[in-house]
Write an enzyme that holds these catalytic residues in place. Structure first.
Site, PDB file in Angstrom:
ATOM      1  N   TYR A 140      70.740  40.074  96.874  1.00 18.75           N
ATOM      2  CA  TYR A 140      69.571  40.153  95.996  1.00 18.75           C
ATOM      3  C   TYR A 140      68.828  41.473  96.260  1.00 18.75           C
ATOM      4  CZ  TYR A 140      64.779  39.341  94.483  1.00 18.75           C
ATOM      5  OH  TYR A 140      63.543  39.478  93.930  1.00 18.75           O
TER       6      TYR A 140
ATOM      7  N   ASP B 250      72.989  33.306 103.240  1.00 12.89           N
ATOM      8  CA  ASP B 250      72.044  32.939 102.181  1.00 12.89           C
ATOM      9  C   ASP B 250      72.802  32.045 101.199  1.00 12.89           C
ATOM     10  OD1 ASP B 250      70.537  32.852  99.809  1.00 12.89           O
ATOM     11  OD2 ASP B 250      69.606  34.796 100.209  1.00 12.89           O
TER      12      ASP B 250
ATOM     13  N   LYS C 198      64.780  28.590  93.633  1.00 11.47           N
ATOM     14  CA  LYS C 198      65.913  28.504  92.717  1.00 11.47           C
ATOM     15  C   LYS C 198      66.367  27.051  92.543  1.00 11.47           C
ATOM     16  CE  LYS C 198      65.331  32.895  92.478  1.00 11.47           C
ATOM     17  NZ  LYS C 198      64.682  33.338  93.659  1.00 11.47           N
TER      18      LYS C 198
ATOM     19  N   ARG D 273      49.078  25.777 109.530  1.00 12.95           N
ATOM     20  CA  ARG D 273      50.058  26.877 109.618  1.00 12.95           C
ATOM     21  C   ARG D 273      51.171  26.491 110.591  1.00 12.95           C
ATOM     22  NH1 ARG D 273      49.125  30.684 113.090  1.00 12.95           N
ATOM     23  NH2 ARG D 273      46.899  30.884 112.623  1.00 12.95           N
TER      24      ARG D 273
HETATM   25  O1  P1T Z   1      62.139  35.176  95.232  1.00 12.59           O
HETATM   26  P1  P1T Z   1      62.179  34.593  96.587  1.00 12.59           P
HETATM   27  O2  P1T Z   1      61.893  33.126  96.626  1.00 12.59           O
HETATM   28  O3  P1T Z   1      61.380  35.382  97.581  1.00 12.59           O
HETATM   29  O4  P1T Z   1      63.718  34.660  97.071  1.00 12.59           O
HETATM   30  C1  P1T Z   1      64.391  35.843  97.353  1.00 12.59           C
HETATM   31  C2  P1T Z   1      65.869  35.631  97.168  1.00 12.59           C
HETATM   32  C3  P1T Z   1      66.660  35.430  98.282  1.00 12.59           C
HETATM   33  N1  P1T Z   1      67.996  35.221  98.166  1.00 12.59           N
HETATM   34  C4  P1T Z   1      68.603  35.210  96.970  1.00 12.59           C
HETATM   35  C5  P1T Z   1      70.085  34.988  96.896  1.00 12.59           C
HETATM   36  C6  P1T Z   1      67.858  35.387  95.799  1.00 12.59           C
HETATM   37  O5  P1T Z   1      68.502  35.337  94.623  1.00 12.59           O
HETATM   38  C7  P1T Z   1      66.455  35.605  95.893  1.00 12.59           C
HETATM   39  C8  P1T Z   1      65.612  35.829  94.690  1.00 12.59           C
HETATM   40  N2  P1T Z   1      66.324  36.194  93.530  1.00 12.59           N
HETATM   41  C9  P1T Z   1      65.763  36.432  92.315  1.00 12.59           C
HETATM   42  C10 P1T Z   1      64.458  36.379  92.046  1.00 12.59           C
HETATM   43  C11 P1T Z   1      66.744  36.785  91.255  1.00 12.59           C
HETATM   44  O6  P1T Z   1      66.418  36.734  90.043  1.00 12.59           O
HETATM   45  O7  P1T Z   1      67.893  37.085  91.595  1.00 12.59           O
END
Ligand code: P1T
Length: 389
Positions: free
Chosen positions: A104, A176, A201, A52
């Site tokens: 998001y 972000d 992503k 961790r």
């Molecule tokens: O899904 P996760 O890995 O927890 O990420 C969150 C997140 C954070 N920042 C941005 C700009 C994002 O687009 C996302 C996650 N977005 C999607 C799942 C979506 O379909 O837009």
């Protein structure tokens, strides 16, 4: 091969943070699954004590993405939301955050439903005019948080100008960078303090991992983030770290194609009779075109557009396409299409969604690496189905 921070990003994608394994000579980073590491007497170990707190496969990933963002430090998480939450947990009850109005849905929910209960205050505002950001600063404001390009309206905010506001007011600026990736934009070079990613992503790029990341060159912020990573424990598995490392190797070539295909599809969509409006930072009609041209190396692979005919047309469109898969998420090799109001941004209240332009006819595309002609023909299939409603 050891990396050199002066190398080009294409090279860093493949080599940064990684060296052939010292014991076997393996060229690919081994997946070290061990949860714990032997100590030759208490406190006497080879650099890792418990996974961790730190893990060799995670170290490689943290080194790699940090190098791509031009950061001294990288901290990996089990999801983008874990990365976001961890950054915000560095604040205190009563602190105030200025947040870009288009983020998001899951990020909005962290502010609105999770950390609000702990007394973290947030104001959501359009950051297109940095003077408005300055005016919104309160005595308790500690951080500015923004996405650019934003999800799903592809708003573009001027990172350097907002970094200037943050610096003068002694605020931390967190960007972000999920939509752009370091291939197209490096927020730290423009004055941001923290870069946040959903590695789910583009960085991983193959829709088979959920992960997150924070990069910074500020030693104090890095210490806080490492402390929170270890204390709260939202860490990625060694296997997922390996998968993201593997995915990142092709980031440079993937992003070039994502941008090329999205550019041509966005121009085609803009001329389409059934399209009300296209949101893509590479179009001259886009409000943030000039800022994007200045601060990005390319407008990215995400497009949103308003389809004429509302919800019925949008639903028929999403049912009819078959190269584009109707699914949440983005940034993978395969093209995805989704309906933000019902899917990714359902947690944003309806009146706020409407004010942002996230209406019933809004569709978001993640343009993948299939042949652009197949993508265009697929969208035509969607438009034909929408017309029949
Ligand atoms: O899904 P996760 O890995 O927890 O990420 C969150 C997140 C954070 N920042 C941005 C700009 C994002 O687009 C996302 C996650 N977005 C999607 C799942 C979506 O379909 O837009």
């Amino acid at each position: 091969m050891a990396h050199d921070a002066r190398q080009r990003l294409d090279t860093l994608c493949i080599h940064a943070g990684q060296e052939p394994d010292k014991t076997s000579g393996a060229v690919m980073t081994p997946i070290v699954l061990a949860s714990t590491f032997v100590q030759d007497g208490p406190g006497n170990h080879k650099g890792h004590d418990y996974s961790r707190a730190g893990n060799p496969t995670r170290d490689a990933l943290e080194g790699c993405i940090a190098a791509l963002e031009g950061a001294k430090h990288g901290i990996a998480y089990g999801s983008g939301c874990a990365a976001t939450t961890s950054v915000l947990m560095s604040l205190r009850t009563g602190d105030h955050v200025l947040v870009g109005d288009d983020v998001y849905g899951g990020t909005f929910r962290i502010f609105d439903k999770v950390l609000k209960q702990w007394g973290l205050e947030a104001t959501f505002l359009d950051m297109s005019d940095p003077a408005k950001v300055r005016e919104a600063v309160r005595p308790t404001t500690k951080m500015i948080w923004l996405e650019t390009p934003s999800n799903p309206m592809l708003k573009v905010f001027d990172i350097a100008a907002i970094a200037d506001v943050a610096k003068k007011a002694k605020l931390t600026l967190a960007v972000d960078n999920t939509f752009a990736t370091p291939m197209l934009q490096r927020p730290l070079d423009l004055g941001a303090d923290l870069v946040v990613h959903s590695t789910t992503k583009y960085l991983n790029g193959h829709s088979d991992v959920v992960g997150g990341f924070v990069a910074t060159s500020d030693d104090g912020l890095a210490e806080k983030m490492h402390f929170l990573q270890k204390s709260m424990g939202g860490v990625p598995s060694p296997f997922d770290c390996y998968m993201v490392l593997r995915g990142v190797k092709t980031l440079a070539v993937r992003m070039r194609q994502h941008v090329e295909s999205a550019r041509s599809l966005a121009a085609w969509l803009e001329a389409h009779a059934q399209v009300e409006r296209v949101f893509y930072p590479g179009l001259r009609s886009h409000k943030g075109y000039d800022v994007a041209a200045r601060q990005m190396k390319g407008p990215g692979g995400m497009i949103s557009f308003e389809l004429k005919g509302g919800l019925a047309a949008a639903s028929a469109f999403l049912k009819a396409v078959n190269v584009f898969v109707c699914a949440e998420s983005l940034g993978g090799v395969e093209s995805l299409a989704e309906h933000p109001a019902i899917m990714t941004h359902a947690s944003v209240p309806a009146d706020q969604r409407r004010a942002l332009g996230i209406g019933d006819g809004l569709l978001r595309l993640s343009v993948g690496l299939e042949h652009p002609d197949d993508l265009r023909e697929d969208l035509e299939r969607g438009f034909r189905a929408a017309l029949a409603t």
